[in-house]
Motif scaffolding. Structure first.
Motif, PDB file in Angstrom:
ATOM      1  N   GLY A   1      25.129  51.665  34.921  1.00 44.17           N
ATOM      2  CA  GLY A   1      25.991  50.590  34.436  1.00 44.17           C
ATOM      3  C   GLY A   1      25.349  49.705  33.385  1.00 44.17           C
ATOM      4  O   GLY A   1      25.788  48.583  33.170  1.00 44.17           O
TER       5      GLY A   1
ATOM      6  N   PRO B   1      25.004  48.720  38.672  1.00 43.77           N
ATOM      7  CA  PRO B   1      24.775  47.832  37.530  1.00 43.77           C
ATOM      8  C   PRO B   1      23.368  47.897  36.947  1.00 43.77           C
ATOM      9  O   PRO B   1      23.175  47.581  35.780  1.00 43.77           O
ATOM     10  CB  PRO B   1      25.064  46.438  38.098  1.00 43.77           C
ATOM     11  CG  PRO B   1      24.871  46.577  39.556  1.00 43.77           C
ATOM     12  CD  PRO B   1      25.247  47.983  39.896  1.00 43.77           C
TER      13      PRO B   1
ATOM     14  N   ILE C   1      30.483  49.702  36.579  1.00 42.53           N
ATOM     15  CA  ILE C   1      29.355  48.774  36.540  1.00 42.53           C
ATOM     16  C   ILE C   1      29.082  48.207  37.935  1.00 42.53           C
ATOM     17  O   ILE C   1      27.956  47.882  38.272  1.00 42.53           O
ATOM     18  CB  ILE C   1      29.572  47.645  35.507  1.00 42.53           C
ATOM     19  CG1 ILE C   1      28.225  47.004  35.166  1.00 42.53           C
ATOM     20  CG2 ILE C   1      30.553  46.600  35.994  1.00 42.53           C
ATOM     21  CD1 ILE C   1      28.255  46.114  33.956  1.00 42.53           C
TER      22      ILE C   1
END
Length: 173
Positions: free
Chosen positions: A145, A141, A137
């Protein structure tokens, strides 16, 4: 002599395409090219619909083109603030959610944070890859993620921000 005629013929076709003048000599590919500006405008409109929206709690959602589902995740700012993520509690599939609910958690070497949803609906997919590699992540992200995919029920609640507004918001903090 035949080669000269075909080169001249091709030159006329290209000139007609470039000038966008109707001509019986324009091949079908050029005729499709002439419609491309309209198609490009339609594409840019759909891209604006799918733009990410951010919350003050550092989550993001990205609506699907049909407006019935969305993807939820934490922002790059949140991932950097958390540090190295060591554990992620993902929401359960088929879980009914309401805007503002904590649907999971992210734990790092620095702290832990709840994952809040800004929209009501139902979880239909969780990113199970994060269970075995929670640190992924941190790498992406706002891409791979992502946390969950939701069937949405209504509009997001609370203040939602564009990427530019969110960037300004995080720079103020």
């Amino acid at each position: 002599m035949a080669a000269r005629l075909s080169v001249a013929h091709a030159t006329r076709q290209l000139t007609s395409c470039a000038a966008r003048r109707p001509s019986p000599f324009i091949p079908a590919t050029c005729q499709r090219w002439q419609r491309a500006p309209l198609e490009r405008r339609l594409f840019s409109v759909s891209a604006a619909i799918k733009a990410k929206q951010y919350t003050e709690d550092h989550e993001w959602i990205e609506l699907s083109a049909d407006g019935k589902t969305c993807t939820l995740g934490i922002s790059e700012y949140a991932a950097n603030a958390l540090g190295d993520v060591v554990y992620i509690e993902l929401p359960q599939v088929d879980m009914d959610i309401s805007a503002g609910d904590a649907i999971g958690a992210v734990e790092s070497v620095k702290s832990a944070s709840d994952i809040l949803t800004p929209i009501s609906g139902k979880v239909f997919e969780a990113n199970s890859a994060l269970e075995s590699k929670p640190a992924s992540i941190n790498a992406d992200p706002e891409g791979d993620g992502w946390i969950a995919k939701l069937q949405i029920d209504g509009e997001p609640e609370g203040k939602m921000m564009t990427k530019e507004e969110y960037k300004a918001f995080t720079e103020e903090a």
